[in-house]
Design a protein around this motif. Structure first.
Motif, short mmCIF file in Angstrom:
data_model
loop_
_atom_site.label_atom_id
_atom_site.label_comp_id
_atom_site.label_asym_id
_atom_site.label_seq_id
_atom_site.Cartn_x
_atom_site.Cartn_y
_atom_site.Cartn_z
N ILE A 195 0.83 -1.21 0.00
CA ILE A 195 0.00 0.00 0.00
C ILE A 195 0.87 1.25 0.00
CG2 ILE A 195 -1.71 1.30 1.33
CD1 ILE A 195 -2.58 -1.52 2.43
N ARG A 205 -1.53 1.70 -4.98
CA ARG A 205 -2.65 1.92 -4.05
C ARG A 205 -3.99 1.54 -4.66
NH1 ARG A 205 -0.87 7.48 -1.47
NH2 ARG A 205 0.82 6.49 -0.35
N SER A 206 -4.15 1.85 -5.93
CA SER A 206 -5.43 1.52 -6.56
C SER A 206 -5.36 0.13 -7.18
CB SER A 206 -5.76 2.56 -7.63
OG SER A 206 -4.70 2.55 -8.57
N LEU A 227 -5.27 -4.79 -4.46
CA LEU A 227 -5.11 -5.05 -3.03
C LEU A 227 -5.96 -6.24 -2.60
CD1 LEU A 227 -3.75 -4.14 -0.44
CD2 LEU A 227 -5.60 -2.47 -0.11
N ASP A 228 -7.06 -6.47 -3.32
CA ASP A 228 -7.93 -7.56 -2.90
C ASP A 228 -7.35 -8.94 -3.23
OD1 ASP A 228 -8.36 -7.30 -5.56
OD2 ASP A 228 -10.53 -7.00 -5.43
N ALA A 264 -9.99 -4.11 1.92
CA ALA A 264 -9.32 -3.20 0.98
C ALA A 264 -10.08 -1.88 0.91
CB ALA A 264 -9.24 -3.85 -0.40
N GLY A 265 -11.40 -1.94 0.86
CA GLY A 265 -12.21 -0.73 0.82
C GLY A 265 -12.04 0.11 2.08
N ILE A 291 -9.43 0.13 4.11
CA ILE A 291 -8.07 0.71 4.11
C ILE A 291 -8.03 1.95 3.23
CG2 ILE A 291 -5.72 0.30 3.27
CD1 ILE A 291 -6.09 -2.66 4.16
N SER A 292 -8.64 1.82 2.07
CA SER A 292 -8.63 2.93 1.13
C SER A 292 -9.43 4.11 1.68
CB SER A 292 -9.20 2.40 -0.19
OG SER A 292 -9.56 3.44 -1.01
N HIS A 293 -10.61 3.84 2.21
CA HIS A 293 -11.48 4.90 2.72
C HIS A 293 -10.83 5.66 3.87
CE1 HIS A 293 -15.31 6.86 3.49
NE2 HIS A 293 -15.15 6.59 4.78
N HIS A 300 -7.53 5.79 4.45
CA HIS A 300 -6.14 6.17 4.10
C HIS A 300 -5.12 5.52 5.02
CE1 HIS A 300 -8.22 9.06 1.62
NE2 HIS A 300 -8.81 9.55 2.69
N GLN A 329 -0.49 4.51 4.44
CA GLN A 329 0.13 5.23 3.31
C GLN A 329 1.48 5.81 3.68
OE1 GLN A 329 -2.86 7.73 1.55
NE2 GLN A 329 -4.16 5.97 1.08
#
Ligand code: ATP
Length: 227
Positions: free
Chosen positions: A195, A201-202, A205-206, A214-215, A217-219, A221, A224
């Motif tokens: 990550i 990052r995009s 990850l899944d 994954a969602g 983590i992304s939401h 942040h 990073q």
């Protein structure tokens, strides 16, 4: 009790019949929970015939030097990673406990909560190899049966993901049961490193963690600025 029930809502563990209840205990930093954690939980549920599996995100990990991601995030990600598995409970007691998380304390509490139950401590092979460094490990061994899945180690000179072999457990002089699970060359360290690389990052990850994790983590942040 401090745990948050998840999974099959009707799974009332008090109706397991005459045999002793079989209670699984699966602790970890889960920073973040990944596919190998999920596979290990599934293997334990099916192969040990568990009536209930407690998943315990650690509070203060005495054996890890890095600062963990806040417990609220790790607990939320555990709910996303394991919440749909039957008979599974995300158990926050080690997060809520003051001081370091010692498995011996957790097992002692669970033994009181499930009198007469057989406790199974679910581990990856790296933790079995490090077991005698655990605080009060003989007490842990007296309280629970160790249930261990093997773990991949890289053997390729360039760290190639497909060049892996099992950890060597032949020198282990502790009693343990083996859990059968396909080797998965995933670690939370590798997930965090993945990550941290902005270009990925995009990316996929899944492949490493369940899609809902994954969602999350992304939401939020997370990871990073991993160090
Ligand atoms: P980190 O890379 O941050 O050290 P980790 O991937 O080892 O983390 P933990 O949360 O520390 O994850 O592990 C919890 C439990 O899951 C441990 O018993 C560990 O051995 C087991 N485990 C983790 N990854 C694997 C794997 N790939 N195969 C088998 N067991 C695993």
């Amino acid at each position: 009790m401090n745990h948050v029930p998840t999974g099959t809502p009707s799974a009332d563990v008090s109706f397991a019949g005459a045999r002793p209840l079989r209670v699984g205990v699966f602790g970890g930093a889960f920073d973040p929970p990944h596919w190998a954690h999920r596979a290990l939980a599934e293997a334990a549920l099916s192969q040990l015939g568990l009536d209930v599996l407690h998943i315990l995100p650690t509070g203060q990990a005495w054996h890890k030097s890095r600062v963990l991601t806040p417990a609220t995030h790790r607990q939320a990600m555990c709910a996303l990673a394991f919440g749909d598995l039957p008979f599974t409970r995300i158990d926050a007691r080690e997060i809520e406990r003051q001081g370091p998380s010692y498995t011996a304390d957790t097992l002692r509490e669970l033994a009181t909560e499930y009198p007469g139950a057989q406790l199974f401590l679910v581990l990856g092979a790296d933790q079995l190899l490090a077991f005698k460094s655990w605080v009060r490990w003989p007490e842990v061994l007296a309280q629970a049966t160790l249930a261990v899945a093997n773990r991949a180690v890289n053997i390729g000179a360039d760290g190639a993901l497909d060049q892996v072999q099992e950890m060597d457990l032949s020198g282990v002089d502790l009693p343990f049961e083996r859990l059968q699970m396909p080797l998965k060359n995933i670690s939370a360290t590798a997930v965090r490193a993945h990550i941290e690389r902005p270009v990925s990052r995009s990316g996929a990850l899944d492949v490493l963690v369940p899609e809902a994790v994954a969602g999350y983590i992304s939401h939020n942040h997370l990871y990073q600025n991993h160090s």
